[in-house]
Every structure is written in C-alpha cells, then in structure tokens.
Motif scaffolding. Structure first.
Motif, PDB file in Angstrom:
ATOM      1  N   TYR A   1       0.876  -1.178   0.000  1.00  0.00           N
ATOM      2  CA  TYR A   1       0.000   0.000   0.000  1.00  0.00           C
ATOM      3  C   TYR A   1       0.911   1.225   0.000  1.00  0.00           C
ATOM      4  O   TYR A   1       1.733   1.382   0.903  1.00  0.00           O
ATOM      5  CB  TYR A   1      -0.858  -0.091   1.258  1.00  0.00           C
TER       6      TYR A   1
ATOM      7  N   ASN B   1       2.316   0.840   3.564  1.00  0.00           N
ATOM      8  CA  ASN B   1       1.740  -0.135   4.477  1.00  0.00           C
ATOM      9  C   ASN B   1       1.893  -1.509   3.839  1.00  0.00           C
ATOM     10  O   ASN B   1       1.991  -1.634   2.613  1.00  0.00           O
ATOM     11  CB  ASN B   1       0.264   0.162   4.764  1.00  0.00           C
TER      12      ASN B   1
ATOM     13  N   GLY C   1      -5.470  -1.004   2.899  1.00  0.00           N
ATOM     14  CA  GLY C   1      -5.934   0.091   3.744  1.00  0.00           C
ATOM     15  C   GLY C   1      -7.321  -0.210   4.275  1.00  0.00           C
ATOM     16  O   GLY C   1      -8.102  -0.932   3.661  1.00  0.00           O
TER      17      GLY C   1
END
Ligand code: AMP
Ligand code: GLY
Length: 437
Positions: free
Chosen positions: A266, A282, A286
């Motif tokens: 991410y 990430n 999400g």
C-alpha cells in the motif's frame, strides 16, 4: 470447492476481503472481535487475538487451511505470516521482517534512500529527543514528526498544520518515544495506490483518497480513516494519468528492491507541486481503502491468492468502471471521547433499498461491519469505528448519494457528510491547480 482460506482480522477491511473470497472458497476467520458480516460469510469464526501466532496456526491446521489472508498490521508485526508459512499454510502477507516497510518508519525511509526508490522526502531519525528538539528548531521549514513504531495512524504531528514547532517539541518530550523520524512536510493532496505482490510481480488497483481527519472540512484530530472514494478510472479527479504512473513506479521500485515480498503493498502518496512523493508504505490493504477497491475488482481475489502461492504470474486485474464512496459511521465523540452503546439501525436490506431508490441501474450499496457489539435485540456501537457503507455507481457524485441515503438516521453515530460530495472533490481539484500554477 478446493481452497480453504483462513482470514485473520475482524474490521471493515476484513469484511471486504471476506466478501471478495467467500463465493470461491471455504472461508474460516479469526479475530479478537466478532464481526457479524464475516460470521455470515464464514463456515466458522473463532475468537483469537490477531497477534496470537500459535493459536492462529492451530486454527489453520485444524481446518486444513490451504491459504491465509492477513488483514491487520499488528498480525504481520507479530510474525503471523512467518508462523503460517512455517506450518505449511501459504500466507498472503509479508513476514515480520518485510513488514518493517510499514512497522518501522525509520527503516522505511532508509530503505527508500538506500534503494533509490523515488519520492522520498528529506528526513533524519533520532533516538535522543533532545537532539530531535534541536533539529526541529534549526530546520528551515515545517516538519512531520513520526514515531518510528506503529501508532494506528494517530502518532504523526505535522508542524504548520496540526501543531506549532513548540507543540511538536512538547509532544516529543511528553510522549517519550524510543525513536522518531523527522521529515520534510509534504504539501499537497494525498492518495493511496494498493498493489498485489508475489514472486516479484506487482498488480496495481485504482487510486483511492482516504480522509483521516475526524471532522468535515478536514478539521480535528487524525483517525484511522473516516471514509474514502475512488473514481470510475484508475486516477482521481485531482490527478492525471502521469501522477498515477509515478505512484506505480514507486511501488515497482519497492517490489524490485524486495523480491521476496508477498501480500498487499500500500503506497500513501502526496501529490505536491514537485510531483508525487511518498508519505508512507503499508504492508496490507488500507482500511477503509479495501472497501473501495475489492467491490469493483472483477478478477476473483482467490485467483490472485492461488497464483501467488503456486509461483505463477499474478493475473491481470479487471475492474468495473464504477466509482465508490465509503463512509464510516463512528460513535459520537470518536476519536477523543467515544461513547459506546448506540443502536445500529442500518442493515443490508435498508442499504440495498437506498441504492435502488437513489442510484442508477449500475448503483449498489454495500454494508461493511467493523467494531460492533451484538446484543439480543440488535447491534450496538463500541468505542471504535462501527460500520461503513459503500455506495457504488457510475460517478463519484452518484456513489456518494447512495452512501448518504443508506446512512441516514441513527442517533449516537457520526459520519463525515462531506466525503465524496462535489464541493469537497472540487476543493481537491482547486488545491492541486493552485499548487501547479
Ligand atoms: P502515517 O501514520 O505515516 O500514515 O501518517 C499519518 C498522516 O500524517 C498522513 O496520512 C499524512 O496526512 C500525515 N503525514 C505523514 N507524513 C507527512 C509528511 N512528510 N508531510 C505531511 N504530512 C505527513
Ligand atoms: N487508511 C489508512 C490505513 O489503512 O492505514
């Protein structure tokens, strides 16, 4: 059905994952909370903490899981993917070491610098908070102050935006973090691009814009995310195809530097006057962005998972050309002083009839549960984000109308009404136009 999938996590993101894989597999799920949406889709759910790797492996072994999908970063940081892989259950999610791309922000920035990943802001890392304070004083410009470890998206303070430099220094003194990253403040519009990664392959999904601030007009404290939207094309109204490609180039360079990475990567980006820069990575979908992306993905998620496990090229992804608007309903007072115990009045049927009444033929409303408390007479809020409604339709405006209609009513709950509304989307467009002048 030949695949048995174990899903780890019980939030809105995991409900979206469950809905994407359930039609094609036998689904089992575990989390510390009981998500009624996931429970409806799974053969069995168990109450297991997301970080309890041993108990998760036992569950996977009991049910003969052939694949696992890990939702939350806490599980990745706890080595749940490593433990499942060691037990012979392919986990779609990185091991704890690779997940440091998310879980250690100092490592993340050094990784970008060392590997020449484009879009890295100017940064320094500190263990000595006195020295960090002096750096803030001496730095010519505004800074983002970021604890190096996980803070649920709530640990960052940006000077010139949320706090003054004096407040940032006081924050560092009082919070007593072990390590912090101080980096150049990026100014622009944020957007997310998520990609599926395995065996060196990357398959990207449409851009999404999340809204982290608690209140309308981007006021108030940061939250885990109040809602998000995506357009019927891979870009968003304030960006062009080159901006999207620049973000994809960053993800590509990251995957090239991490050839063994598997799971979702991410990228959180800032579209600035100087182009696309990286806010963070990430190592997972999400939340809320998974709820925008998975409902419009026409390629079965299970096909991605199986290809990843088998070492085959990941399938090319197809998306329906529809926009999405996701709005979270949160308890009144969230995030500072949330009041639990409000009765939830939305259900799948009322959401669907809102879509039928307010949307076009392509319209749909989807309900995703997050943190709710099931009582004999219905569902109630806890102190976290309760549930989300996603409107899906041909345009952002129509998708927003559906989400709004599906959410109406409900005392003790709060929604950011402005997410996906034409006036807020126009503000984003105007902002980028001003930056580009
Ligand atoms: P994170 O915990 O890294 O997701 O950061 C939370 C939020 O802080 C981001 O979504 C941004 O809004 C903001 N932020 C993080 N880094 C920066 C930066 N370098 N410049 C401006 N804002 C930032
Ligand atoms: N939507 C922000 C996150 O999942 O970290």
């Amino acid at each position: 059905m030949s695949e048995t999938v174990l899903l780890v996590g019980g939030g809105g993101r995991e409900h979206a994952i469950a809905r994407a894989v359930a039609p094609d597999c036998d689904l089992y799920a575990c989390a510390s909370n009981r998500n009624p949406g996931i429970a409806d889709l799974a053969t069995e759910t168990r109450s297991i903490d997301e970080t309890d790797a041993d108990a998760i492996v036992d569950f996977a072994t009991d049910v003969d899981a052939t694949l696992a999908v890990i939702g939350p970063e806490s599980a990745l940081a706890a080595g749940v993917a490593d433990a499942l892989d060691s037990a012979g259950v392919y986990a779609f999610g990185p091991g704890a070491e690779a997940a440091r791309i998310e879980t250690d922000k100092a490592y993340q920035r050094r990784f970008m610098r060392d590997n020449g990943v484009p879009g890295c802001p100017d940064f320094e890392t500190f263990e000595d908070m006195e020295a960090a304070g002096e750096y803030i004083d001496d730095y010519d410009g505004d800074l983002a102050v970021k604890p190096a470890g996980l803070t649920g998206g709530k640990g960052v303070r940006v000077t010139g935006d949320q706090v003054t430099k004096a407040e940032a220094k006081a924050y560092l003194r009082d919070a007593d973090y072990d390590r912090v990253v101080l980096e150049e403040r990026l100014v622009g519009e944020e957007f997310t691009v998520q990609g599926f990664v395995a065996n060196g392959d990357l398959r990207v999904t449409p851009a999404v814009q999340d809204h982290k601030r608690a209140y309308e007009g981007d006021e108030g404290p940061n939250t885990g995310g109040m809602g998000s939207y995506s357009d019927s094309s891979p870009t968003l109204p304030f960006m062009d195809a080159d901006d999207y490609e620049a973000a994809v180039d960053v993800l590509r360079a990251t995957v090239d530097a991490l050839p063994d990475y598997k799971g979702v990567l991410y990228g959180q980006f800032m579209l600035t006057a100087d182009g696309v820069r990286v806010v963070e990575f990430n190592a997972r979908f999400g939340d809320p962005e998974a709820m925008n992306t998975l409902p419009v993905m026409e390629t079965p998620f299970l096909d991605v998972l199986v290809a990843a496990r088998e070492g085959n090229p990941l399938p090319d992804l197809e998306f329906s050309s529809r926009a999405t608007v996701c709005k979270y309903a949160v308890p009144a007072g969230y995030p500072a002083d949330p009041e639990a115990g409000a009765r939830i009045t939305v259900d799948e049927e009322s959401a669907a009839s809102a879509a039928a009444e307010h949307g076009t033929d392509a319209g749909e409303a989807l309900l995703f549960y997050a943190s709710v408390d099931a009582q004999a007479d219905g569902l109630y809020t806890t102190t976290s984000r309760a549930f989300a409604v996603v409107g899906v339709d041909g345009t952002i405006t129509d998708a927003e109308t559906i989400a709004d209609a599906a959410l109406s009513g409900g005392d003790g709950l709060r929604v950011r009404e402005d997410i996906g509304k034409p006036s807020l989307v126009q503000r984003r467009i105007d902002h980028v136009e001003r930056l580009r002048e």
